[in-house]
Design an enzyme around this catalytic site. Structure first.
Site, short mmCIF file in Angstrom:
data_model
loop_
_atom_site.label_atom_id
_atom_site.label_comp_id
_atom_site.label_asym_id
_atom_site.label_seq_id
_atom_site.Cartn_x
_atom_site.Cartn_y
_atom_site.Cartn_z
N LYS A 54 0.84 -1.20 0.00
CA LYS A 54 0.00 0.00 0.00
C LYS A 54 0.88 1.25 0.00
O LYS A 54 0.61 2.21 -0.74
CB LYS A 54 -0.96 -0.02 1.20
CG LYS A 54 -2.04 -1.08 1.05
CD LYS A 54 -2.90 -1.29 2.29
CE LYS A 54 -3.86 -2.47 2.05
NZ LYS A 54 -4.76 -2.75 3.15
N GLN A 98 -5.16 -1.91 9.23
CA GLN A 98 -5.00 -3.23 8.60
C GLN A 98 -5.61 -4.31 9.49
O GLN A 98 -5.36 -4.35 10.68
CB GLN A 98 -3.50 -3.49 8.35
CG GLN A 98 -3.21 -4.72 7.52
CD GLN A 98 -3.73 -4.61 6.08
OE1 GLN A 98 -3.80 -3.53 5.51
NE2 GLN A 98 -4.12 -5.72 5.51
N ASP A 121 -11.47 2.00 3.02
CA ASP A 121 -11.65 0.54 2.94
C ASP A 121 -13.11 0.18 2.66
O ASP A 121 -13.40 -0.97 2.31
CB ASP A 121 -11.26 -0.10 4.28
CG ASP A 121 -9.87 -0.71 4.26
OD1 ASP A 121 -9.40 -1.10 3.18
OD2 ASP A 121 -9.26 -0.80 5.35
N1 GUN Z 1 -7.06 -7.35 5.58
C1 GUN Z 1 -7.30 -8.10 4.48
N2 GUN Z 1 -7.83 -7.33 3.49
C2 GUN Z 1 -7.91 -6.07 4.00
C3 GUN Z 1 -8.35 -4.84 3.44
O1 GUN Z 1 -8.81 -4.72 2.30
N3 GUN Z 1 -8.26 -3.76 4.28
C4 GUN Z 1 -7.79 -3.85 5.55
N4 GUN Z 1 -7.76 -2.74 6.30
N5 GUN Z 1 -7.38 -4.99 6.08
C5 GUN Z 1 -7.43 -6.08 5.30
#
Ligand code: GUN
Length: 287
Positions: A54, A98, A121
């Site tokens: 990211k 996350q 998200d």
């Molecule tokens: N863990 C697995 N996929 C995601 C996601 O798309 N966003 C976040 N914040 N955590 C995750």
């Protein structure tokens, strides 16, 4: 028959190019780059890889990224205080934490602590509600990426039978809702489904999000189906593999995403798109 391999990496690259152009335009309007704050708690190795990806994508797209890496023992109060500070910070456009979080922290409380307009998200109940009713919120990145892939490949969804395997809040449930929005006829299967094979075999489009390596075998698939594999599983020999038996499936289906290089890169690309959009909407709201 040999299937078309859907190149998620290439599609994601195009989406990130567009996000970069839009980020530059927004930056000219607001006098700074769009900004994404990423919070990670603990040392989960997969989460570390995702967060690094990211950050790299932000850099490539002209988005400022702020990382907050907190120790595993961080209390829920401490985490909520940080989220609240980022949420109030006018120079931050998107906030994400996350997942998964350590067991002593409520994911629900953390998700609800992020304002819907910074929830890039798309996990906040307000954004989930807008997704259900068709409003303009933020869509969750992985499911939105699946739709984007189908559009990019010119795969028709209207009137098609789609089977989603998996019912998580992050992928399965929202993927089903978005396919419904695209006028597919959608069935959601899960670990308790009776007659799974027969149901999957009816599908024109299969979305596999179970989290079990090679769970979907070739005999479960209708010849000519389109298969989107969301699984990222690590085998004992450290190689990655999806939820679908790729080698056998690609002999019978018409198109399939590989793992790695399929759905995975789309998630990060859609996050970049959402972050630029958050900056744009916030700039508009403050005029
Ligand atoms: N863990 C697995 N996929 C995601 C996601 O798309 N966003 C976040 N914040 N955590 C995750």
């Amino acid at each position: 028959m040999s299937a078309k391999i859907i190149d998620g990496k290439a599609i994601a690259a195009r989406i990130k190019e567009n996000a970069a152009k839009d980020a530059a335009e927004v930056a000219r309007a607001i006098g700074r780059k769009p900004c994404l704050a990423v919070v990670i708690v603990g040392e989960d190795p997969a989460s570390r890889v995702y967060v690094n990806n990211k950050k790299k994508a932000c850099e490539a797209c002209g988005i400022t990224s702020l990382e907050y890496a907190l120790p595993e023992q961080t209390s829920q109060e401490e985490l909520l205080a940080l989220i609240d500070r980022l949420d109030r910070d006018d120079a931050v456009d998107g906030v994400l934490c996350q997942l998964p979080l350590p067991a002593h922290i409520s994911e629900e409380k953390v998700i609800e602590a992020i304002s819907p307009d910074k929830d890039v998200d798309g996990f906040h109940p307000v954004n989930v509600g807008k997704m259900v009713t068709g409003g303009e919120g933020f869509l969750p990145c992985t499911p939105a990426g699946l739709i984007e892939m189908l559009k990019y490949e010119g795969i028709e969804t209207a009137g098609k039978r789609c089977v989603v395997i998996g019912r998580s809040n992050i992928v399965g449930k929202p993927a089903a809702l978005l396919m419904l929005r695209e006028n597919a006829t959608v069935t959601v299967c899960h670990s308790r489904t009776n007659g799974l094979k027969e149901i999957v075999r009816e599908a024109d489009i299969v979305i596999a999000a179970v989290g079990r390596p090679k769970f979907v075998t070739a005999d479960m698939l209708k010849p000519g189906a389109v298969v989107l594999d969301v699984g990222i599983n690590r085998l004992p020999d450290r190689t990655l593999c999806g939820d679908v038996d790729f080698a056998a499936a690609s002999e019978t289906v018409s198109a399939i995403t590989p793992v790695p290089g399929g759905v995975g890169p789309m998630t990060v690309a859609m996050l970049m798109k959402n972050t630029v959009e958050a900056a744009r909407r916030r700039a508009r709201a403050s005029l």
